[in-house]
Design a protein around this motif. Structure first.
Motif, mmCIF file in Angstrom:
data_model
loop_
_atom_site.group_PDB
_atom_site.id
_atom_site.type_symbol
_atom_site.label_atom_id
_atom_site.label_comp_id
_atom_site.label_asym_id
_atom_site.label_seq_id
_atom_site.Cartn_x
_atom_site.Cartn_y
_atom_site.Cartn_z
ATOM 1 N N ALA A 1 6.651 -7.048 -11.186
ATOM 2 C CA ALA A 1 5.826 -6.213 -10.321
ATOM 3 C C ALA A 1 5.960 -4.733 -10.666
ATOM 4 O O ALA A 1 5.005 -3.966 -10.523
ATOM 5 N N VAL A 2 7.139 -4.335 -11.135
ATOM 6 C CA VAL A 2 7.371 -2.913 -11.446
ATOM 7 C C VAL A 2 6.539 -2.463 -12.650
ATOM 8 O O VAL A 2 5.792 -1.477 -12.553
ATOM 9 N N PRO A 3 6.606 -3.132 -13.807
ATOM 10 C CA PRO A 3 5.724 -2.710 -14.901
ATOM 11 C C PRO A 3 4.236 -2.913 -14.587
ATOM 12 O O PRO A 3 3.391 -2.154 -15.076
ATOM 13 N N ALA A 4 3.919 -3.916 -13.778
ATOM 14 C CA ALA A 4 2.519 -4.100 -13.385
ATOM 15 C C ALA A 4 2.034 -2.900 -12.579
ATOM 16 O O ALA A 4 0.906 -2.419 -12.769
ATOM 17 N N MET A 5 2.892 -2.384 -11.691
ATOM 18 C CA MET A 5 2.517 -1.204 -10.921
ATOM 19 C C MET A 5 2.371 0.014 -11.821
ATOM 20 O O MET A 5 1.495 0.870 -11.594
ATOM 21 N N ARG A 6 3.183 0.113 -12.849
ATOM 22 C CA ARG A 6 3.024 1.221 -13.796
ATOM 23 C C ARG A 6 1.661 1.145 -14.485
ATOM 24 O O ARG A 6 1.018 2.177 -14.724
ATOM 25 N N THR B 1 0.828 -1.208 0.000
ATOM 26 C CA THR B 1 0.000 0.000 0.000
ATOM 27 C C THR B 1 0.865 1.263 0.000
ATOM 28 O O THR B 1 0.496 2.276 -0.602
ATOM 29 N N GLY B 2 2.043 1.195 0.657
ATOM 30 C CA GLY B 2 2.953 2.338 0.592
ATOM 31 C C GLY B 2 3.445 2.577 -0.818
ATOM 32 O O GLY B 2 3.578 3.727 -1.264
ATOM 33 N N TRP B 3 3.726 1.504 -1.532
ATOM 34 C CA TRP B 3 4.159 1.613 -2.931
ATOM 35 C C TRP B 3 3.030 2.155 -3.799
ATOM 36 O O TRP B 3 3.246 3.030 -4.659
ATOM 37 N N LEU B 4 1.821 1.649 -3.581
ATOM 38 C CA LEU B 4 0.658 2.153 -4.318
ATOM 39 C C LEU B 4 0.473 3.655 -4.083
ATOM 40 O O LEU B 4 0.183 4.407 -5.013
ATOM 41 N N SER B 5 0.645 4.076 -2.837
ATOM 42 C CA SER B 5 0.476 5.483 -2.518
ATOM 43 C C SER B 5 1.519 6.339 -3.231
ATOM 44 O O SER B 5 1.199 7.354 -3.858
ATOM 45 N N ALA B 6 2.786 5.919 -3.152
ATOM 46 C CA ALA B 6 3.848 6.689 -3.788
ATOM 47 C C ALA B 6 3.669 6.728 -5.302
ATOM 48 O O ALA B 6 3.914 7.762 -5.943
ATOM 49 N N ALA B 7 3.248 5.619 -5.881
ATOM 50 C CA ALA B 7 3.109 5.543 -7.338
ATOM 51 C C ALA B 7 1.942 6.377 -7.849
ATOM 52 O O ALA B 7 2.045 7.039 -8.889
ATOM 53 N N THR B 8 0.826 6.354 -7.126
ATOM 54 C CA THR B 8 -0.382 7.053 -7.591
ATOM 55 C C THR B 8 -0.475 8.477 -7.068
ATOM 56 O O THR B 8 -1.249 9.276 -7.595
ATOM 57 N N GLY B 9 0.309 8.795 -6.007
ATOM 58 C CA GLY B 9 0.197 10.101 -5.384
ATOM 59 C C GLY B 9 -1.007 10.238 -4.489
ATOM 60 O O GLY B 9 -1.355 11.357 -4.077
ATOM 61 N N PRO C 1 8.119 -7.350 -5.393
ATOM 62 C CA PRO C 1 9.007 -6.899 -6.469
ATOM 63 C C PRO C 1 10.438 -7.419 -6.347
ATOM 64 O O PRO C 1 11.152 -7.487 -7.344
ATOM 65 N N ARG C 2 10.876 -7.779 -5.148
ATOM 66 C CA ARG C 2 12.222 -8.325 -4.994
ATOM 67 C C ARG C 2 12.293 -9.784 -5.451
ATOM 68 O O ARG C 2 13.385 -10.328 -5.622
#
Length: 323
Positions: free
Chosen positions: A298-303, A110-118, A292-293
């Motif tokens: 996971a990185v392009p999926a998050m994009r 969720t922290g990654w989602l927040s940073a990615a989406t703003g 992602p590790r």
């Protein structure tokens, strides 16, 4: 999407099939020690292979709605996401088989989602089985959504709901209810929809899931819903003839048994007149976006998720401006 998964992802799936799949087969979820150990294993995997928590801020929530319902959860904000009362947000419903996980285990995702989406992300800490059975988790998910709209005043059209695994089932159930105001969009990661695991068993005939067998997964889910008939409309979700869902993005892993659920749900959403983008990422495991590790994909999926969320919120803003 690539024609096949990366070498690292394929290797991870193989190793998981030799280890995690075997462990899940011998841990009895009906017994307290087996459930406790399962929770520990999942939490450690997500911590070891999840994204970094650097810059992530967490604000716990323990409050009561104006109608008296208690709500527990947390706000998660990635680096650069402002604090204060939000005017838009992402509501996240974590998976767990209704029994294993929590906002804490999913905090890296969720922290990654927040940073990615703003966007600030609110994760509801719904009560877990076997202590709390159906429909407790669904009621808590509903309370979280009502709190965001009614108590905080965030417009539903300026929010996106996301969920993974059993959280996908809880999310679709929420949005099928006639009294639920719909968000701008819906994002589902490896959603569990068929609680009988019939589709999962069919998928297993094509490829075995590297994490768990369907017969072991159903034992876990039964901790939540065994006391209720599987034909209950809140368990057997009628997407085809129910309310049309908001624009939806579904991502699943090609190596997991719940890929069948994802494909069927996408078909049902479209049959009901809704818009759904389906992505089945080759050779990926269940909710690979949280790892992602372990899974570079996971990185392009998050994009893809980030772009989908941005487009959905922009479209909603444009529609409101016209009206």
């Amino acid at each position: 999407m690539p024609a096949q998964g990366s070498l690292r992802s394929r290797t991870a799936a193989t190793v998981s099939g030799l280890t995690l799949r075997q462990i899940s087969a011998v841990l009895p979820p009906e017994q307290a020690w087996g459930l406790w150990l399962s929770r520990q294993i999942v939490a450690r995997i997500m911590a070891a292979f999840g994204p970094s928590l650097s810059g992530v801020r967490v604000d716990p929530v323990d409050t009561h709605l104006t109608d008296g319902r208690r709500l527990i959860g947390e706000w998660v904000r990635g680096r650069g996401v402002p604090t204060g009362a939000p005017d838009r947000a992402l509501y996240y419903v974590h998976g767990s088989g209704y029994a294993l996980c929590s906002p804490r285990t999913h905090r890296r995702l969720t922290g990654w989602l927040s940073a990615a989406t703003g966007l600030p992300v609110f994760t509801v800490d719904y009560r877990l089985a076997p202590r709390h059975r159906f429909p407790t988790a669904a009621d808590d998910v509903r309370a979280g959504w009502d709190w965001l709209i009614d108590d905080l005043g965030v417009p539903p059209g300026r929010m996106v709901i996301a969920g993974d695994s059993a959280g996908g089932h809880l999310t679709v159930d929420l949005l099928l209810q006639t009294a639920t105001a719909h968000p701008a969009a819906l994002v589902l990661l490896s959603p569990l929809i068929d609680l009988t695991f019939t589709r999962a068993r069919e998928r297993e005939l094509l490829r075995r899931d590297p994490a768990i067998r369907s017969r072991d997964a159903i034992r876990l889910v039964e901790l939540y819903c065994a006391a209720e008939q599987p034909t209950h409309p809140r368990l057997t979700l009628d997407v085809v003839t129910g309310r049309r869902l908001p624009p939806t993005l579904i991502q699943a892993g090609g190596a997991e048994m719940l890929a069948g659920d994802a494909i069927a749900l996408a078909d049902d959403i479209r049959a009901a007149g809704g818009s759904c983008e389906l992505q089945v990422w080759p050779d990926q495991v269940h909710v690979f976006q949280a790892l992602p590790r372990l899974a570079p994909e996971a990185v392009p999926a998050m994009r893809e998720i980030t772009a989908f969320v941005a487009d959905a919120l922009s479209a909603g803003d444009a529609d409101r401006a016209v009206s």
